[in-house]
Design a protein around this motif. Structure first.
Motif, short mmCIF file in Angstrom:
data_model
loop_
_atom_site.label_atom_id
_atom_site.label_comp_id
_atom_site.label_asym_id
_atom_site.label_seq_id
_atom_site.Cartn_x
_atom_site.Cartn_y
_atom_site.Cartn_z
N LEU A 1 0.86 -1.19 0.00
CA LEU A 1 0.00 0.00 0.00
C LEU A 1 0.90 1.23 0.00
O LEU A 1 1.43 1.62 1.05
CB LEU A 1 -0.92 0.00 1.23
CG LEU A 1 -2.06 -1.01 1.24
CD1 LEU A 1 -2.84 -0.93 2.57
CD2 LEU A 1 -3.01 -0.80 0.06
N PRO A 2 1.10 1.87 -1.15
CA PRO A 2 2.05 2.98 -1.22
C PRO A 2 1.67 4.18 -0.36
O PRO A 2 2.54 4.99 -0.01
CB PRO A 2 2.06 3.34 -2.72
CG PRO A 2 0.76 2.81 -3.25
CD PRO A 2 0.45 1.60 -2.44
N GLU A 3 0.40 4.29 -0.02
CA GLU A 3 -0.03 5.44 0.78
C GLU A 3 0.36 5.31 2.25
O GLU A 3 0.31 6.29 3.00
CB GLU A 3 -1.55 5.61 0.67
CG GLU A 3 -2.06 5.89 -0.73
CD GLU A 3 -2.36 4.60 -1.48
OE1 GLU A 3 -2.99 4.68 -2.56
OE2 GLU A 3 -1.98 3.50 -0.99
N VAL A 4 0.70 4.09 2.69
CA VAL A 4 1.04 3.86 4.09
C VAL A 4 2.53 4.00 4.30
O VAL A 4 3.33 3.26 3.74
CB VAL A 4 0.59 2.45 4.54
CG1 VAL A 4 1.00 2.19 5.99
CG2 VAL A 4 -0.93 2.29 4.38
N ALA A 5 2.92 5.00 5.11
CA ALA A 5 4.33 5.24 5.40
C ALA A 5 4.82 4.33 6.52
O ALA A 5 5.99 3.90 6.51
CB ALA A 5 4.54 6.70 5.79
N ALA A 6 3.98 4.02 7.49
CA ALA A 6 4.37 3.17 8.62
C ALA A 6 3.12 2.66 9.32
O ALA A 6 2.04 3.25 9.21
CB ALA A 6 5.24 3.95 9.60
N ALA A 7 3.29 1.55 10.02
CA ALA A 7 2.18 0.99 10.79
C ALA A 7 2.74 0.26 12.00
O ALA A 7 3.79 -0.37 11.92
CB ALA A 7 1.33 0.04 9.94
N GLY A 8 2.04 0.33 13.11
CA GLY A 8 2.48 -0.33 14.34
C GLY A 8 1.28 -0.78 15.14
O GLY A 8 0.17 -0.28 14.96
N PRO B 1 2.05 12.28 3.24
CA PRO B 1 1.38 13.59 3.20
C PRO B 1 0.66 13.81 1.87
O PRO B 1 1.00 13.22 0.85
CB PRO B 1 2.54 14.58 3.36
CG PRO B 1 3.69 13.77 3.88
CD PRO B 1 3.51 12.40 3.36
N GLY B 2 -0.34 14.69 1.93
CA GLY B 2 -0.97 15.16 0.71
C GLY B 2 -2.20 14.39 0.26
O GLY B 2 -2.78 14.73 -0.79
N LEU B 3 -2.64 13.38 0.99
CA LEU B 3 -3.83 12.62 0.59
C LEU B 3 -5.09 13.39 0.96
O LEU B 3 -5.19 13.97 2.03
CB LEU B 3 -3.85 11.25 1.27
CG LEU B 3 -2.68 10.30 0.98
CD1 LEU B 3 -2.86 9.02 1.78
CD2 LEU B 3 -2.57 10.00 -0.51
N ASP B 4 -6.07 13.39 0.02
CA ASP B 4 -7.33 14.04 0.36
C ASP B 4 -8.22 13.09 1.16
O ASP B 4 -7.89 11.91 1.35
CB ASP B 4 -8.05 14.54 -0.91
CG ASP B 4 -8.37 13.42 -1.89
OD1 ASP B 4 -8.46 12.25 -1.45
OD2 ASP B 4 -8.53 13.70 -3.09
N GLU B 5 -9.33 13.60 1.65
CA GLU B 5 -10.20 12.82 2.54
C GLU B 5 -10.72 11.56 1.86
O GLU B 5 -10.77 10.48 2.47
CB GLU B 5 -11.37 13.68 3.00
CG GLU B 5 -12.29 13.00 4.02
CD GLU B 5 -13.38 13.92 4.52
OE1 GLU B 5 -14.27 13.43 5.24
OE2 GLU B 5 -13.34 15.12 4.19
N ARG B 6 -11.08 11.68 0.59
CA ARG B 6 -11.60 10.51 -0.12
C ARG B 6 -10.55 9.42 -0.21
O ARG B 6 -10.85 8.24 0.01
CB ARG B 6 -12.04 10.93 -1.54
CG ARG B 6 -12.64 9.79 -2.35
CD ARG B 6 -12.84 10.22 -3.80
NE ARG B 6 -11.57 10.51 -4.43
CZ ARG B 6 -10.73 9.58 -4.92
NH1 ARG B 6 -11.04 8.30 -4.82
NH2 ARG B 6 -9.59 9.94 -5.49
N ARG B 7 -9.31 9.80 -0.48
CA ARG B 7 -8.25 8.80 -0.61
C ARG B 7 -7.92 8.16 0.75
O ARG B 7 -7.65 6.96 0.83
CB ARG B 7 -6.99 9.45 -1.21
CG ARG B 7 -5.90 8.45 -1.59
CD ARG B 7 -6.42 7.44 -2.57
NE ARG B 7 -5.42 6.41 -2.88
CZ ARG B 7 -5.73 5.19 -3.27
NH1 ARG B 7 -7.01 4.83 -3.38
NH2 ARG B 7 -4.78 4.32 -3.54
N VAL B 8 -7.98 8.96 1.79
CA VAL B 8 -7.74 8.42 3.14
C VAL B 8 -8.77 7.35 3.47
O VAL B 8 -8.44 6.26 3.95
CB VAL B 8 -7.76 9.55 4.18
CG1 VAL B 8 -7.79 8.95 5.60
CG2 VAL B 8 -6.54 10.45 4.02
#
Length: 289
Positions: free
Chosen positions: A204-211, A245-252
């Motif tokens: 998932l390229p939109e995810v920078a990190a997860a824990g 950064p930079g994702l709009d609400e719909r993409r989130v």
């Protein structure tokens, strides 16, 4: 002086008493009803109080020296009480048009958790059960057997001592491990859960990190207001997600939905996690992988 007649419902009851069989039509003949012939009850010398080792493990949890997994591990050796109530299955008219119980069933009591899931109440001692439901009959069972009963009743949670000074909730993965007499590791500490989350977010390229960490519903409160780190009904697991950064609400929303869909289709994750919450972060998070 004319003979007084018994009330109809008493006369009916007496008319059926003293037969060759009990109410289930099981013959009395050949049955030893004395103490030495009792084979049904495993806990004949039980005084109905809480097991000292269970109370000790709770004290360690409350003082911050133990964990909820320690409590579940101790439960594997403990006797609990399941509340059973009588329900009329079929009735029939007696004399004087008074109804009499023809058949009755014994049924376990169930609860509904705040999120709507079914829960099985069990008790560490008879006094707590009687205070909670005075009409219920306490049936002593080993805790793993109670967990099996919860699974058979499709109960997602096993709630120990509801209404008492301390209530401890055994969530679904812990209850299933207890039923199988296996060790249980909370999902927020389980390496297999960490691996499942890694698999979910790796492409998932939109995810920078997860824990992962303990969810907000793991903690529970005592009657004196103290909060302890275990015994709550959930959410059990929290996934902290940092997006680019930079994702709009719909993409989130789209990314979060995709994350949830992937996790729900991962059987290992579903088996190990009772309930989940996702927290979006604007910057890097501790323990990211």
């Amino acid at each position: 002086m004319s003979e007084r007649k018994l009330p109809g419902h008493i006369a009916d009851a007496l008319a059926t008493a003293g037969g060759a069989a009990d109410s289930a039509n099981w013959p009395w003949a050949g049955r030893d009803l004395g103490p030495e012939g009792e084979t049904v009850h495993q806990f004949g010398n039980d005084d109905g109080t809480s097991a000292p080792e269970y109370l000790r493990t709770l004290d360690e949890l409350n003082e911050g020296r133990g964990t909820e997994s320690d409590v579940v591990a101790q439960l594997a050796t403990v006797r609990l009480f399941v509340p059973i109530v009588a329900e009329v299955a079929e009735s029939a008219p007696g004399v004087n048009s008074l109804a009499t119980d023809k058949e009755s069933d014994m049924a376990m009591v169930s609860l509904r958790a705040p999120d709507g899931r079914k829960a099985l109440p069990v008790f560490s001692n008879v006094l707590n059960l009687e205070r909670w439901h005075p009409q219920a009959r306490p049936v002593a069972v080993a805790a793993p057997r109670a967990a099996l009963s919860a699974a058979a009743e499709d109960a997602q949670l096993m709630v120990i001592d509801p209404g008492a000074s301390q209530t401890f909730v055994v969530r679904r993965p812990a209850a299933w491990a207890l039923a199988q007499q296996l060790d249980w590791t909370p999902s927020y500490l389980d390496e297999r859960v960490q691996q499942a989350v890694r698999r979910t977010v790796e492409d998932l390229p939109e995810v920078a990190a997860a824990g992962i960490t303990a969810g907000s519903g793991v903690a529970s409160k005592l009657a004196d207001g103290r909060t302890v780190a275990g015994g709550g009904p959930g959410p059990e697991l929290r996934i902290d997600v940092t997006l680019i950064p930079g994702l709009d609400e719909r993409r989130v929303h789209s990314v979060v939905n995709e994350l949830q869909t992937r996790l729900a289709s991962d059987q290992a994750f579903v088996d190990l996690v009772d309930s989940l919450e996702i927290k979006l972060n604007a910057s890097s998070i501790p323990n990211a992988f």
